[in-house]
Write a protein that holds these residues in place. Structure first.
Motif, short mmCIF file in Angstrom:
data_model
loop_
_atom_site.label_atom_id
_atom_site.label_comp_id
_atom_site.label_asym_id
_atom_site.label_seq_id
_atom_site.Cartn_x
_atom_site.Cartn_y
_atom_site.Cartn_z
N UNK A 55 8.96 -3.82 5.52
CA UNK A 55 7.58 -4.17 5.17
C UNK A 55 6.75 -4.33 6.44
N UNK A 56 5.52 -3.82 6.38
CA UNK A 56 4.63 -3.90 7.53
C UNK A 56 3.48 -4.85 7.19
N UNK A 57 3.32 -5.87 8.02
CA UNK A 57 2.19 -6.77 7.91
C UNK A 57 1.09 -6.19 8.79
N UNK A 71 -3.85 3.82 1.24
CA UNK A 71 -2.92 2.68 1.24
C UNK A 71 -3.37 1.61 0.25
N UNK A 72 -2.40 1.02 -0.44
CA UNK A 72 -2.68 -0.04 -1.41
C UNK A 72 -2.05 -1.33 -0.89
N UNK A 73 -2.87 -2.40 -0.75
CA UNK A 73 -2.32 -3.68 -0.29
C UNK A 73 -1.23 -4.19 -1.24
N UNK A 74 -0.21 -4.78 -0.67
CA UNK A 74 0.94 -5.35 -1.38
C UNK A 74 1.78 -4.29 -2.10
N UNK A 100 9.91 -7.87 -4.71
CA UNK A 100 8.70 -7.39 -4.02
C UNK A 100 9.06 -6.78 -2.67
N UNK A 101 9.99 -7.40 -1.97
CA UNK A 101 10.44 -6.87 -0.68
C UNK A 101 10.93 -5.43 -0.85
#
Length: 135
Positions: A55-57, A71-74, A100-101
């Motif tokens: 996952x990229x923050x 790109x879609x957040x979350x 979710x991860x």
């Protein structure tokens, strides 16, 4: 706070690690999460980080690459406020939510395969030039 084993750095009570030396992009894959913080220009490493199966923050930014609108957040990344005030709560949330991860890792990988290839970048450039034309 104690020192970690990757060189001159430290670990916090929350398990976060920091380092003061350069880490090659492929070596970022040893971490559960990666974060992209823009400097004074755009971050050229984001497209590489998104291919690490992590996952990229992504911290709020002024400059965006051509693929940002897709790109879609979350789903493809975890958005972080510019002041980083929500970073720790977001990490804790993802640590506690394995589904979710896994979903974010899977979707980010699919996104990277579709939009972050050299072929797609050339196609996008061609379409942009064709759309706006050259007189």
């Amino acid at each position: 706070m104690g020192y970690n084993d990757i060189g001159s750095g430290y670990s916090t009570e929350d398990g976060l690690q920091a380092t003061t030396h350069y880490i090659p992009i492929p070596d970022h894959a040893q971490y559960k999460y990666v974060i992209d913080i823009q400097g004074v220009g755009y971050s050229s490493r984001l497209k590489l980080l998104m291919q690490l199966k992590r996952p990229v923050f992504i911290v709020e930014r002024d400059y965006h690459e051509f693929f940002f609108p897709f790109m879609v957040p979350f789903k493809h990344y975890i958005p972080v406020k510019r002041n980083l005030s929500d970073l720790i709560p977001l990490i804790k949330w993802l640590n506690e939510d394995e589904e979710s991860y896994k979903m974010i890792v899977h979707e980010t990988n699919r996104f990277a395969e579709k939009y972050l290839s050299k072929e797609y970048a050339i196609k996008h450039l061609y379409q942009t030039i064709a759309k706006y034309g050259l007189d």
